[in-house]
Write an enzyme that holds these catalytic residues in place. Structure first.
Site, PDB file in Angstrom:
ATOM      1  N   LYS A  62     -20.884  -5.865   2.986  1.00 33.23           N
ATOM      2  CA  LYS A  62     -19.840  -6.883   2.766  1.00 33.23           C
ATOM      3  C   LYS A  62     -19.946  -7.503   1.371  1.00 33.23           C
ATOM      4  O   LYS A  62     -18.959  -7.597   0.641  1.00 33.23           O
ATOM      5  CB  LYS A  62     -19.930  -8.000   3.827  1.00 33.23           C
ATOM      6  CG  LYS A  62     -19.788  -7.499   5.258  1.00 33.23           C
ATOM      7  CD  LYS A  62     -19.901  -8.623   6.269  1.00 33.23           C
ATOM      8  CE  LYS A  62     -21.226  -9.343   6.288  1.00 33.23           C
ATOM      9  NZ  LYS A  62     -22.390  -8.506   6.660  1.00 33.23           N
TER      10      LYS A  62
ATOM     11  N   ARG B  84     -31.693 -10.201  13.563  1.00 33.56           N
ATOM     12  CA  ARG B  84     -30.331 -10.361  13.009  1.00 33.56           C
ATOM     13  C   ARG B  84     -29.362  -9.361  13.634  1.00 33.56           C
ATOM     14  O   ARG B  84     -28.203  -9.691  13.889  1.00 33.56           O
ATOM     15  CB  ARG B  84     -30.369 -10.179  11.481  1.00 33.56           C
ATOM     16  CG  ARG B  84     -30.952 -11.402  10.791  1.00 33.56           C
ATOM     17  CD  ARG B  84     -31.418 -11.065   9.412  1.00 33.56           C
ATOM     18  NE  ARG B  84     -30.320 -10.799   8.496  1.00 33.56           N
ATOM     19  CZ  ARG B  84     -30.438 -10.080   7.393  1.00 33.56           C
ATOM     20  NH1 ARG B  84     -31.588  -9.536   7.070  1.00 33.56           N
ATOM     21  NH2 ARG B  84     -29.410  -9.930   6.598  1.00 33.56           N
TER      22      ARG B  84
END
Ligand code: ADP
Ligand code: AMP
Length: 212
Positions: free
Chosen positions: A13, A170
Site C-alpha cells: 500500500k 498483525r
C-alpha cells in the site's frame, strides 16, 4: 477525490501510494506514518500508541477516528489517498459519516490482494526510511546505496513490528478485524480488487487503470 487503500500489512500500500500520489498530485495520508511521527516526537499520543504498534495490535478506534477526522479538516489540493485507514468497520462507518457531513464520500476502495507467504517474505525483508518512510526491500526493491534512502538520503531502519512475532499477530489482526472492511465497501459498490502479488511496476499500472 478520496481513495482508500486496503490490504494486509506488506501488501504494498505505502509503496504504491507514494508513487501514485506523485503522479496524480494526491495527498498521501498514512495513519501508520502519522503514528510513527507521534512516537518519534514523544507525544502523549505516541507514547500511548507505541505499545499497541510494537505488538502489532490496532490502536483503539476512538483515537484513530479522532486523528483522521482532525487531519481531514485541513484542506488539501488535489485528492486524498488514505493508506492504513479504515482498518475496522467502526472506522469505515465513522469515515463515511464524517465525509457525508462534509458533502463528500469515498470514491473508490482499492484492495491489494497478496498471498500470505508473499506478505511474510515482504515484511521480513522490509527496510523503511527513517526520514520519509519510503519502503525498501533487501531483495525486491533494494536502495541504490546500502542503508540509505534513494529519495531523501536518510538512514533506513527495520520497523519494530516487522519482527516475526509481531508479523504473525498483525496478519491475525488483519484477518479478524480488517477483512470485514472489504465487505463494507463491496456492499457500497466501491471495491476494486487488484492483483498485488505482481512486481511493483505491474501493480502500479493496474492501479492507475483502476483510478482513472
Ligand atoms: P504496506 O504499506 O502495505 O505495509 P509496503 O509498501 O511497505 O506495504 O511494502 C512491504 C514490503 O514489500 C516493502 O519492503 C516493499 O519494498 C516490498 N514491496 C512492495 N510492493 C512489492 C511488490 N509488488 N513486489 C515485491 N515487493 C514489494
Ligand atoms: P502501518 O504502517 O499501516 O503498517 O501501521 C502500523 C501500525 O500502526 C499498525 O500495526 C497499528 O498498530 C497502527 N495503526 C495504523 N493505522 C491504524 C488504524 N487505522 N487503526 C488502528 N491502528 C492503526
Amino acid at each position: 477525490m478520496l481513495i482508500v487503500f486496503l490490504g494486509a500489512p506488506g501488501a504494498g500500500k505505502g509503496t504504491q501510494a507514494k508513487a501514485l500520489a506523485e503522479k496524480k498530485n494526491l495527498t498521501h495520508l498514512a495513519t501508520g506514518d502519522m503514528l510513527r511521527a507521534e512516537v518519534a516526537a514523544g507525544t502523549e499520543l505516541g507514547l500511548m500508541a507505541r505499545a499497541f504498534m510494537d505488538r502489532g495490535d490496532l490502536v483503539p478506534d476512538d483515537v484513530m477516528i479522532g486523528m483522521i477526522k482532525g487531519r481531514l479538516k485541513t484542506p488539501v489540493s488535489g485528492g486524498i489517498l488514505l493508506d492504513g485507514f479504515p482498518r475496522t468497520v467502526a472506522q469505515a462507518r465513522a469515515l463515511d459519516e464524517a465525509l457525508d457531513a462534509a458533502g463528500t464520500g469515498v470514491d473508490r476502495a482499492i484492495f491489494f490482494e497478496v498471498p500470505t507467504e508473499e506478505l511474510v517474505r515482504r515484511l521480513a525483508g522490509r527496510a523503511t526510511c527513517s526520514g520519509c518512510q519510503r519502503a525498501y526491500h533487501d531483495t525486491f526493491h533494494p536502495p541504490r546505496n546500502a542503508d540509505e534512502c534513494d529519495d531523501c538520503g536518510a538512514k533506513l531502519v527495520r520497523r519494530e513490528d516487522d519482527r516475526p512475532e509481531a508479523v504473525r499477530n498483525r496478519l491475525d489482526v488483519y484477518r479478524t478485524q480488517t477483512t470485514p472492511v472489504l465487505d463494507h465497501y463491496r456492499a457500497a459498490g466501491k471495491l476494486v480488487e487488484i492483483d498485488g502479488g505482481q512486481a511493483i511496476d505491474a501493480v502500479q499500472e493496474e492501479l492507475i487503470a483502476a483510478v482513472e
